[in-house]
Design a protein around this motif. Sequence first.
Motif, short mmCIF file in Angstrom:
data_model
loop_
_atom_site.label_atom_id
_atom_site.label_comp_id
_atom_site.label_asym_id
_atom_site.label_seq_id
_atom_site.Cartn_x
_atom_site.Cartn_y
_atom_site.Cartn_z
N SER A 188 23.84 9.59 18.92
CA SER A 188 25.13 9.17 19.49
C SER A 188 26.00 10.39 19.77
O SER A 188 26.64 10.48 20.83
CB SER A 188 25.85 8.23 18.53
N PHE A 189 26.06 11.31 18.83
CA PHE A 189 26.86 12.52 19.03
C PHE A 189 26.33 13.32 20.21
O PHE A 189 27.10 13.76 21.08
CB PHE A 189 26.84 13.38 17.76
N GLU A 190 25.01 13.52 20.28
CA GLU A 190 24.41 14.36 21.31
C GLU A 190 24.48 13.71 22.69
O GLU A 190 24.62 14.41 23.70
CB GLU A 190 22.95 14.67 20.96
N MET A 191 24.40 12.40 22.75
CA MET A 191 24.38 11.72 24.04
C MET A 191 25.78 11.41 24.57
O MET A 191 25.96 11.29 25.79
CB MET A 191 23.58 10.41 23.92
N PHE A 192 26.76 11.30 23.68
CA PHE A 192 28.09 10.87 24.13
C PHE A 192 29.19 11.88 23.83
O PHE A 192 29.85 12.36 24.75
CB PHE A 192 28.42 9.51 23.50
N LEU A 193 29.41 12.21 22.56
CA LEU A 193 30.56 13.04 22.22
C LEU A 193 30.37 14.49 22.64
O LEU A 193 31.27 15.10 23.23
CB LEU A 193 30.84 12.95 20.71
N ARG A 194 29.21 15.06 22.38
CA ARG A 194 29.02 16.48 22.73
C ARG A 194 29.12 16.71 24.24
O ARG A 194 29.82 17.64 24.67
CB ARG A 194 27.67 16.98 22.18
N PRO A 195 28.46 15.91 25.08
CA PRO A 195 28.63 16.11 26.53
C PRO A 195 30.06 15.89 26.99
O PRO A 195 30.53 16.57 27.92
CB PRO A 195 27.69 15.07 27.15
N LEU A 205 36.59 19.84 27.62
CA LEU A 205 37.16 21.03 27.00
C LEU A 205 36.54 22.33 27.49
O LEU A 205 37.12 23.39 27.33
CB LEU A 205 36.99 20.96 25.47
N GLY A 206 35.33 22.25 28.05
CA GLY A 206 34.63 23.48 28.46
C GLY A 206 33.80 24.07 27.36
O GLY A 206 33.15 25.11 27.55
N THR A 207 33.79 23.48 26.20
CA THR A 207 32.98 23.94 25.09
C THR A 207 32.63 22.73 24.23
O THR A 207 33.45 21.81 24.12
CB THR A 207 33.73 25.00 24.25
N PRO A 208 31.43 22.66 23.69
CA PRO A 208 30.35 23.65 23.71
C PRO A 208 29.61 23.66 25.04
O PRO A 208 29.85 22.81 25.89
CB PRO A 208 29.43 23.17 22.59
N GLN A 209 28.71 24.62 25.17
CA GLN A 209 27.87 24.64 26.36
C GLN A 209 26.94 23.43 26.34
O GLN A 209 26.48 23.00 25.28
CB GLN A 209 27.04 25.92 26.41
N PRO A 210 26.67 22.84 27.50
CA PRO A 210 25.74 21.70 27.54
C PRO A 210 24.37 22.07 27.01
O PRO A 210 23.96 23.23 27.08
CB PRO A 210 25.68 21.36 29.04
N ARG A 211 23.69 21.11 26.47
CA ARG A 211 22.32 21.33 26.01
C ARG A 211 21.45 21.74 27.19
O ARG A 211 21.60 21.22 28.30
CB ARG A 211 21.74 20.06 25.38
N GLN A 212 20.55 22.67 26.95
CA GLN A 212 19.62 23.09 28.00
C GLN A 212 18.60 21.99 28.24
O GLN A 212 17.88 21.58 27.33
CB GLN A 212 18.91 24.38 27.58
N MET A 224 29.50 18.79 14.62
CA MET A 224 30.85 18.90 15.17
C MET A 224 31.39 20.32 15.07
O MET A 224 31.99 20.84 16.01
CB MET A 224 31.78 17.92 14.45
N ARG A 225 31.18 20.95 13.92
CA ARG A 225 31.65 22.33 13.76
C ARG A 225 30.91 23.25 14.73
O ARG A 225 31.52 24.15 15.31
CB ARG A 225 31.48 22.78 12.31
N GLN A 226 29.63 23.03 14.87
CA GLN A 226 28.85 23.84 15.82
C GLN A 226 29.37 23.65 17.24
O GLN A 226 29.32 24.58 18.07
CB GLN A 226 27.37 23.43 15.74
N ALA A 227 29.92 22.48 17.54
CA ALA A 227 30.45 22.18 18.87
C ALA A 227 31.91 22.62 19.03
O ALA A 227 32.50 22.41 20.09
CB ALA A 227 30.34 20.69 19.16
#
Length: 410
Positions: free
Chosen positions: A320-327, A333-340, A220-223
Amino acid sequence: MSVPRSVAAHRGAVMELLRSQTAGKGAEELPLLQALGRALAVDQHAPLSLPPFANSQMDGFAVASADIPEAGAQLRVAPPVPAGAEPQPLERGFAVPIMTGAMMPDGADAVVPVEKAVPATFPAPGDRNAVVRLPPVTAGTFVRDAGSDIAEGALALAAGTHLGPAQLGLLAALGLTSVKVRKPLQVLLVTTGDEVVEPGAALGAGKIYDSNGTLLEASMRQAGLAVVRTGISDDDPAALREALLKHVPRPGATREPVDLFVTTGGVSKGAYEVVRQAMAGEDVDFLPVAMQPGGPQGIGRFQGIPFLGFPGNPVSCLVSFEMFLRPALSAVLGTPQPRQAQRARLAAPLTSPEGKHQVRRGSVAEGIVRMEGGPGSHLVHALARSNALVQIPGDVTELPEGAEVEVWML
């Protein structure tokens, strides 16, 4: 039995959940370097043109192209123009030694590189009698026009742009020292379970150390999220509710309100699912998602504040975080950048359950992906060795060695 929701549908639901919460967050002004990794809050227009003046793209001689016929011409050499200096206007029949980035003199419309001159060197400083023979040149050659990068008043960066080094460099080139960025969401992260203890504590029989808290808080902090922790909540639903209510804006609240609640564990259909019990009467759904790992999910609002309930196994949590919350954060919000996302070939064949989008952990090198561990959601060591999430769609049940798959680089 409810029909499992697709991964795409659940991701969309998380986006919609966050969208209304982020609309009123507002902005803050930060120095450029402190804005690294944040999202621009407003459209940023260029306060000046880049370049702000026409300048030379090469070390060479600034000339008026009309002074040089097709056969070439011998021109007298004027005093040189170093970068950062304001030149005198070009006189007809003269060539001006000019350095890369230096301002073009009025009357000059082209630059002849010094290596094409005869002699192919600049004359000694102060030589008032120097001459140089130059070949013909077209107007505009090796000249960077004023505003050729961006014109004054043009949109430099749109609101929502993720501010990386290149974007901050542009703002600095435009003379800005600070920028308005969106305020980060503040999330309350709660890990649950009677069996879970803090790292460093004595590990009794039947107990395990909490990895979810560290794993998710770091993610979360990284995001770009601001994370608040409550410590580990036991399997008492009333105690969990009270811990959450302390961060709800209401009379008597003892903590700063948060924008999002995230819990781990207690969302399945077992007898002691503390999160499910604590959410009784709230606008929260617990449902299956057609994904492995991370199938059980909770989503809704606790006391009006967005809530996400992730499963308790560590790999399920991270997936769950990578598939739902981070995207969703990236989209809203425009951040973080999407995973490559890229394609890689399987180092070995694999199988996958029908009807479930499987997310495996793997290591990618030179276009080949090797699985790390099995599909189990408890394999933290395998997760730590991985640099990618391997995406296996729900309609795929087996793939041979060498088959191409999509991988998200971590």
